[in-house]
Design an enzyme around this catalytic site. Structure first.
Site, short mmCIF file in Angstrom:
data_model
loop_
_atom_site.label_atom_id
_atom_site.label_comp_id
_atom_site.label_asym_id
_atom_site.label_seq_id
_atom_site.Cartn_x
_atom_site.Cartn_y
_atom_site.Cartn_z
N ASP A 73 0.97 -1.16 -0.11
CA ASP A 73 -0.06 0.08 -0.04
C ASP A 73 0.82 1.24 -0.04
O ASP A 73 1.84 1.26 0.76
CB ASP A 73 -0.70 -0.04 0.94
CG ASP A 73 -1.89 1.14 1.21
OD1 ASP A 73 -2.60 1.27 0.35
OD2 ASP A 73 -1.67 2.04 2.24
N ASP A 82 -2.35 9.12 -10.98
CA ASP A 82 -2.32 7.93 -11.95
C ASP A 82 -0.86 7.72 -12.32
O ASP A 82 -0.30 6.51 -12.50
CB ASP A 82 -3.25 8.30 -13.16
CG ASP A 82 -4.63 7.96 -12.79
OD1 ASP A 82 -4.97 7.60 -11.65
OD2 ASP A 82 -5.51 8.34 -13.52
N ASP A 94 -4.62 2.23 -4.38
CA ASP A 94 -3.00 2.38 -4.24
C ASP A 94 -2.66 1.30 -3.69
O ASP A 94 -1.44 0.95 -3.23
CB ASP A 94 -2.80 3.55 -3.49
CG ASP A 94 -3.30 3.62 -2.41
OD1 ASP A 94 -4.41 2.69 -2.00
OD2 ASP A 94 -2.65 4.04 -1.16
N ASN A 118 -2.77 12.91 -4.04
CA ASN A 118 -4.02 12.89 -5.25
C ASN A 118 -4.66 14.22 -4.84
O ASN A 118 -4.80 14.81 -5.95
CB ASN A 118 -5.07 11.76 -4.87
CG ASN A 118 -5.03 10.94 -6.16
OD1 ASN A 118 -4.19 11.21 -7.37
ND2 ASN A 118 -5.87 10.00 -6.12
#
Length: 188
Positions: free
Chosen positions: A62, A79, A105, A70
């Protein structure tokens, strides 16, 4: 009549191949070009059914604070970060290992024929590789560095003492718990 039947058989075979390619294509994440969770389950099932007497190590990875990244830099940069971190991870895996995008993620890695000690070493190397990866933001002069949390568990594929083999769901649950233990503590 015979030629028509042969043409129909050839057409049916082509349609089956096209459908198989379509199904396999759907099992892969469009952004990272790795397998999705469904593909992961299929591969784990295959290992469970064909790899008796072997074990594998399963990693759940993770990206820490990805949602914050983000929000700060936008989904397009998020992305791009996912794709580049996936490439860093891939470059640090062996040829026989498999990486899949589990969700958002999170990534999952299958390390076949691997001891738990060696799996932990690989997990440590992955953490270091990502930690030292300098992600460049186009509109910024600084680099962003990321950290991974990794849950590392071994999956015995050999039945012992007449005990039931661990299911895929149980393996995923153990990996997620190990991942949560590896997460940094959030300060209020």
């Amino acid at each position: 009549m015979y030629k028509r039947q042969q043409e129909q058989l050839a057409l049916n075979q082509q349609l089956r191949k096209r459908e198989q390619v379509f199904r396999e294509h759907r099992a892969f994440d469009q952004l990272t070009l790795t397998g999705q969770a469904e593909y992961l389950s299929k591969q784990l099932s295959t290992h469970r059914n064909t790899s008796r007497r072997q074990s594998l190590v399963f990693l759940m990875l993770d990206i820490n604070n990805f949602s914050h990244f983000n929000r700060q830099f936008g989904n397009a940069e998020g992305d791009r970060l996912l794709l580049e971190i996936c490439e860093v991870i891939l470059l640090n895996l062996r040829q026989q290992d498999l990486i899949c995008r589990y969700a958002g993620d999170r990534f999952a890695v299958i390390l076949p024929d691997t001891s738990l000690t060696h799996g932990r070493q690989i997990a440590s190397e992955l953490k270091q590789a990502v930690k030292h990866f300098a992600f460049k933001i186009p509109r910024s002069s600084t680099s962003q560095f990321q950290n991974l949390s990794i849950g590392c568990v071994q999956w015995q594929l050999e039945q012992k003492d007449n005990l039931e083999l661990e299911s895929i769901e149980q393996l995923l649950e153990r990996a997620n718990l190990a991942l949560l233990k590896d997460k940094p503590v959030k300060l209020a």
